[in-house]
Design an enzyme around this catalytic site. Structure first.
Site, PDB file in Angstrom:
ATOM      1  N   ASP A   1      96.376 -13.899  62.022  1.00  0.00           N
ATOM      2  CA  ASP A   1      96.550 -14.118  60.589  1.00  0.00           C
ATOM      3  C   ASP A   1      97.596 -13.139  60.086  1.00  0.00           C
ATOM      4  O   ASP A   1      98.149 -12.362  60.873  1.00  0.00           O
ATOM      5  CB  ASP A   1      95.215 -13.994  59.836  1.00  0.00           C
ATOM      6  CG  ASP A   1      95.176 -14.968  58.652  1.00  0.00           C
ATOM      7  OD1 ASP A   1      96.084 -14.886  57.796  1.00  0.00           O
ATOM      8  OD2 ASP A   1      94.276 -15.819  58.604  1.00  0.00           O
TER       9      ASP A   1
ATOM     10  N   HIS B   1     100.539 -18.034  57.243  1.00  0.00           N
ATOM     11  CA  HIS B   1      99.630 -16.988  57.758  1.00  0.00           C
ATOM     12  C   HIS B   1     100.215 -16.324  59.001  1.00  0.00           C
ATOM     13  O   HIS B   1      99.488 -15.997  59.939  1.00  0.00           O
ATOM     14  CB  HIS B   1      98.240 -17.577  58.057  1.00  0.00           C
ATOM     15  CG  HIS B   1      97.413 -17.837  56.828  1.00  0.00           C
ATOM     16  ND1 HIS B   1      96.938 -16.830  56.023  1.00  0.00           N
ATOM     17  CD2 HIS B   1      96.995 -18.994  56.261  1.00  0.00           C
ATOM     18  CE1 HIS B   1      96.243 -17.356  55.010  1.00  0.00           C
ATOM     19  NE2 HIS B   1      96.271 -18.670  55.127  1.00  0.00           N
TER      20      HIS B   1
ATOM     21  N   GLU C   1      97.423 -23.533  54.130  1.00  0.00           N
ATOM     22  CA  GLU C   1      97.997 -22.587  53.166  1.00  0.00           C
ATOM     23  C   GLU C   1      99.391 -22.094  53.567  1.00  0.00           C
ATOM     24  O   GLU C   1      99.624 -20.897  53.711  1.00  0.00           O
ATOM     25  CB  GLU C   1      97.038 -21.389  53.004  1.00  0.00           C
ATOM     26  CG  GLU C   1      95.700 -21.819  52.440  1.00  0.00           C
ATOM     27  CD  GLU C   1      94.691 -20.676  52.347  1.00  0.00           C
ATOM     28  OE1 GLU C   1      93.900 -20.678  51.388  1.00  0.00           O
ATOM     29  OE2 GLU C   1      94.679 -19.788  53.225  1.00  0.00           O
TER      30      GLU C   1
END
Ligand code: ACM
Length: 448
Positions: free
Chosen positions: A124, A195, A259
């Site tokens: 991440d 990410h 995202e």
């Protein structure tokens, strides 16, 4: 009898068996119960477990373990099989690194509840946790951050303490073996093309602003900085996935896809030029193209791509499996289009949410998902016809760890909600009060 998940059919017989080392016979044979199903017969003379596969025998052993109380096992006849083939738990080791021993414990806890998937969110923004031999800076640089957030994100406070760690390929291979021997598949996730701050910190040329100083961030949330779409970056991602496949035999490889802000892509002349070259109408289609390049690569190696439900947006790539997290909608769209889906809506399966009144609970990201809500969850969305419903592979609990820096906190949030979801996934839920009574034995022991 405190078995979780509750068996499909259980008949109590008179008497008890007192465990002896050679009293248990395990046999693979035709049972008619299908994958992972098992038959368990406990008599005063011994135990016979039969199943069509090794996993079925592992689940029979877990049931036997849960039947034992006060040094004896009640005699029973059990016939049991799961409703869904995907019964998972995801652990985010990107936000915080956890010791390998704790990952083994999570595998044990998954197996105890007949969950057959532990999905490791290995990368991440805040940390890259898997050794990749071809790109050593991913862990030399990307596994470490200077500080982490203290308190809630809105407070914007930092602890000033470096944090980091990673898993060697050998450690992960051993973990895969550990899971396999317990009926648990480890599904690896490399989250891209968003990410990816940790990777961009290690190799700035992967980003859209190679000239910028972009350290591994200590701030949670969605970062604007994402991968660029150069051929070299595609090759980097595929090289990483090649090493991931070397270590993880899982038929499924998760590529994230969630995202990914498109601002950098909209503003970059180079990315816009690439879009024209590739004749792509917009940035969503560009992400779909990116995911498609990963899917082709995985497919050429005999693996299947899984991604979070954003991968539906620019058009689903052939063969992709969707993890429906923002709502049920991504899973519904996937299933109707003939794609498989794992249902993990944040409303019911995000165990980083509060489980009770926030005033009485340790700090969490937000939300409220009670044990009763989890227990009442139905993974097959209403309105799917039988053909589409067949594409719902199952369900999975998510333990995102921004606010869970220790194993104890992870367990506190994961359980007992994961016990409830395990029973949902096995398909034998019933009266909630009765479930709560059975739960007492399952609240995991504190780590010693
Ligand atoms: C996610 O929660 N960003 C998949």
């Amino acid at each position: 009898m405190n078995i979780i998940p509750r068996p499909a059919r259980l008949t109590r017989q008179p008497g008890f068996w007192r465990p002896t080392p050679d009293g248990v016979t395990l046999r693979i044979e035709r049972t008619g119960l299908g994958p992972e199903g098992y038959r368990l017969s406990v008599t005063p003379d011994g135990v016979l477990a039969t199943a069509e596969d090794e996993r079925g025998l592992r689940w029979a052993e877990q049931t036997l373990r849960q039947l034992e109380a006060d040094g004896q096992v009640p005699c029973v006849e059990i016939e049991d099989a799961p409703r869904f083939p995907w019964r998972g738990v995801m652990l985010d080791v990107g936000r915080w690194w956890f010791p390998v021993g704790f990952l083994r414990r999570m595998i044990d806890l998954a197996a105890l509840h007949k969950l057959n998937v532990v999905h490791l969110h290995l990368t991440d923004d805040q940390g890259w946790r898997m050794e990749i031999e071809r790109y050593p800076r991913l862990t030399e640089v990307g596994a470490w951050r200077a500080e982490s957030m203290l308190g809630h994100h809105r407070d914007q406070r930092y602890d000033g303490r470096p944090h980091g760690g990673f898993y060697t390929k050998q450690e992960l291979r051993e973990l895969v073996e550990y899971g396999t021997s317990r009926g648990v598949t480890l599904v690896p996730e490399i989250d891209l093309p968003g990410h990816m701050r940790a990777a961009i910190a290690a190799y700035p040329h992967l980003g859209n602003h190679p000239e910028a100083e972009l350290p591994v961030p200590g701030e949670w949330g969605v970062h604007e900085q994402v991968l660029n779409v150069e051929e070299e970056t595609i090759r980097f991602c595929q090289d990483v996935l090649a090493e991931v496949m070397e270590v993880f035999p899982s038929p499924y490889v998760h590529i994230g896809g969630d995202e990914c802000p498109k601002q950098e892509w909209r503003e970059s002349p180079r990315v816009q030029q690439r879009m024209r070259e590739l004749e792509l109408p917009d940035e969503d289609a560009l992400q779909s193209w990116f995911v498609g390049r990963m899917a082709e690569f995985l497919s050429a190696h005999g693996r299947r791509l899984v991604g979070w439900d954003e991968i539906v947006e620019g058009g689903l790539v052939p063969g992709a499996t969707v993890m429906s997290w923002r709502s049920e909608e991504g899973g519904i769209a996937a299933a109707k289009a003939g794609h498989d889906a794992v249902m993990c809506p944040s409303s019911h399966t995000y165990f980083d949410h509060y489980q009770a009144d926030p005033d009485t609970e340790p700090l969490a990201i937000g939300g409220l998902t009670t044990l009763a809500q989890v227990y009442a969850y139905e993974p097959v969305p209403a309105g799917l016809d039988a053909g589409a419903a067949h594409h719902i592979l199952g369900t999975q609990g998510q333990v995102w760890t921004e606010y869970l820096p220790t194993p104890e906190q992870v367990e506190y949030m994961a359980f007992p909600r994961l016990c409830a979801l395990a029973e949902v996934a096995w398909g034998t839920t019933g009266d909630f009060a009765e479930f709560e009574e059975r739960l007492a034995r399952h609240v995991p022991h504190r780590l010693t």
